[in-house]
Design a protein around this motif. Structure first.
Motif, PDB file in Angstrom:
ATOM      1  N   ASP A  16       1.408  -0.396  39.207  1.00  0.00           N
ATOM      2  CA  ASP A  16       2.459  -0.171  38.211  1.00  0.00           C
ATOM      3  C   ASP A  16       2.818   1.253  38.695  1.00  0.00           C
ATOM      4  N   ASN A  17       4.216   1.536  38.250  1.00  0.00           N
ATOM      5  CA  ASN A  17       4.644   2.829  38.667  1.00  0.00           C
ATOM      6  C   ASN A  17       4.196   3.894  37.676  1.00  0.00           C
ATOM      7  N   TRP A  18       4.009   3.472  36.351  1.00  0.00           N
ATOM      8  CA  TRP A  18       3.258   4.321  35.660  1.00  0.00           C
ATOM      9  C   TRP A  18       1.959   4.366  35.103  1.00  0.00           C
ATOM     10  N   ILE A  19       1.269   3.973  36.124  1.00  0.00           N
ATOM     11  CA  ILE A  19      -0.216   3.980  35.916  1.00  0.00           C
ATOM     12  C   ILE A  19      -0.820   5.243  35.616  1.00  0.00           C
ATOM     13  N   SER A  22      15.172   1.415  37.388  1.00  0.00           N
ATOM     14  CA  SER A  22      16.185   0.912  38.257  1.00  0.00           C
ATOM     15  C   SER A  22      15.885   1.314  39.647  1.00  0.00           C
ATOM     16  N   ASP A  23      15.634   2.227  39.931  1.00  0.00           N
ATOM     17  CA  ASP A  23      15.325   2.705  41.671  1.00  0.00           C
ATOM     18  C   ASP A  23      14.007   2.285  41.814  1.00  0.00           C
ATOM     19  N   ILE A  24      13.367   1.124  41.712  1.00  0.00           N
ATOM     20  CA  ILE A  24      12.155   0.656  42.077  1.00  0.00           C
ATOM     21  C   ILE A  24      12.039   0.766  43.734  1.00  0.00           C
ATOM     22  N   GLN A  25      13.210   0.173  44.249  1.00  0.00           N
ATOM     23  CA  GLN A  25      13.181   0.126  45.576  1.00  0.00           C
ATOM     24  C   GLN A  25      13.035   1.717  46.235  1.00  0.00           C
ATOM     25  N   LEU A  26      13.353   2.513  45.909  1.00  0.00           N
ATOM     26  CA  LEU A  26      13.345   3.765  46.421  1.00  0.00           C
ATOM     27  C   LEU A  26      11.835   4.197  46.016  1.00  0.00           C
ATOM     28  N   PRO A  61      11.447  -6.729  34.032  1.00  0.00           N
ATOM     29  CA  PRO A  61      10.437  -7.982  33.729  1.00  0.00           C
ATOM     30  C   PRO A  61      10.734  -8.723  35.028  1.00  0.00           C
ATOM     31  N   PHE A  62       9.792  -9.584  35.192  1.00  0.00           N
ATOM     32  CA  PHE A  62       9.893 -10.648  36.483  1.00  0.00           C
ATOM     33  C   PHE A  62       9.485 -11.880  35.677  1.00  0.00           C
ATOM     34  N   ASP A  63       9.951 -12.802  36.723  1.00  0.00           N
ATOM     35  CA  ASP A  63       9.491 -14.483  36.184  1.00  0.00           C
ATOM     36  C   ASP A  63       8.178 -14.724  37.219  1.00  0.00           C
TER      37      ASP A  63
END
Length: 123
Positions: free
Chosen positions: A56-59, A89-93, A107-109
């Motif tokens: 996770d990004n915010w861990i 929104s900039d998860i790829q970066l 959210p993901f499925d």
């Protein structure tokens, strides 16, 4: 405990996400370990030697980027694929900056979760 089970570590401080991922992945035969922080990450990952890591990004405390970079600098752990996940929104970066192999937007499925994880597994 199945010695042939594939192992995955999920680093996320969201208990709901941990429990959903845990349930889904265990149903598929994964051995799941979860942590709500990334402190002492080298020790945590070395002790389990997972096939895949979800980050996770915010861990807490240092965040996913630092945690992933720490793993990627470790000669014994750098080969383990990291799937970076975040609602940013900039998860790829972020994933590229962290050095993760791929990413999964929240959210993901669940089909997407399975596809991404299976896609990074070293055959």
């Amino acid at each position: 405990m199945n010695d042939n089970a594939r192992k995955i570590i999920i680093f996320d401080d969201d208990e709901d996400i941990l429990s959903i991922c845990n349930y889904i992945l265990e149903e598929q035969g994964w051995e799941v370990s979860t942590f709500t922080n990334c402190n002492n990450i080298i020790e945590k990952v070395s002790g389990i030697k997972p096939d895949v890591i979800l980050m996770d990004n915010w861990i807490p405390d240092n965040g996913g980027i630092v945690a992933t970079q720490t793993l990627k600098r470790d000669p014994d752990l750098k080969h383990i694929p990291v799937v970076y996940f975040s609602a940013n929104s900039d998860i790829q970066l972020l994933a590229n900056h962290a050095g993760a192999e791929t990413y999964l937007a929240k959210p993901f499925d669940l089909e997407e979760l399975e596809r991404i994880i299976n896609g990074v597994l070293v055959k």
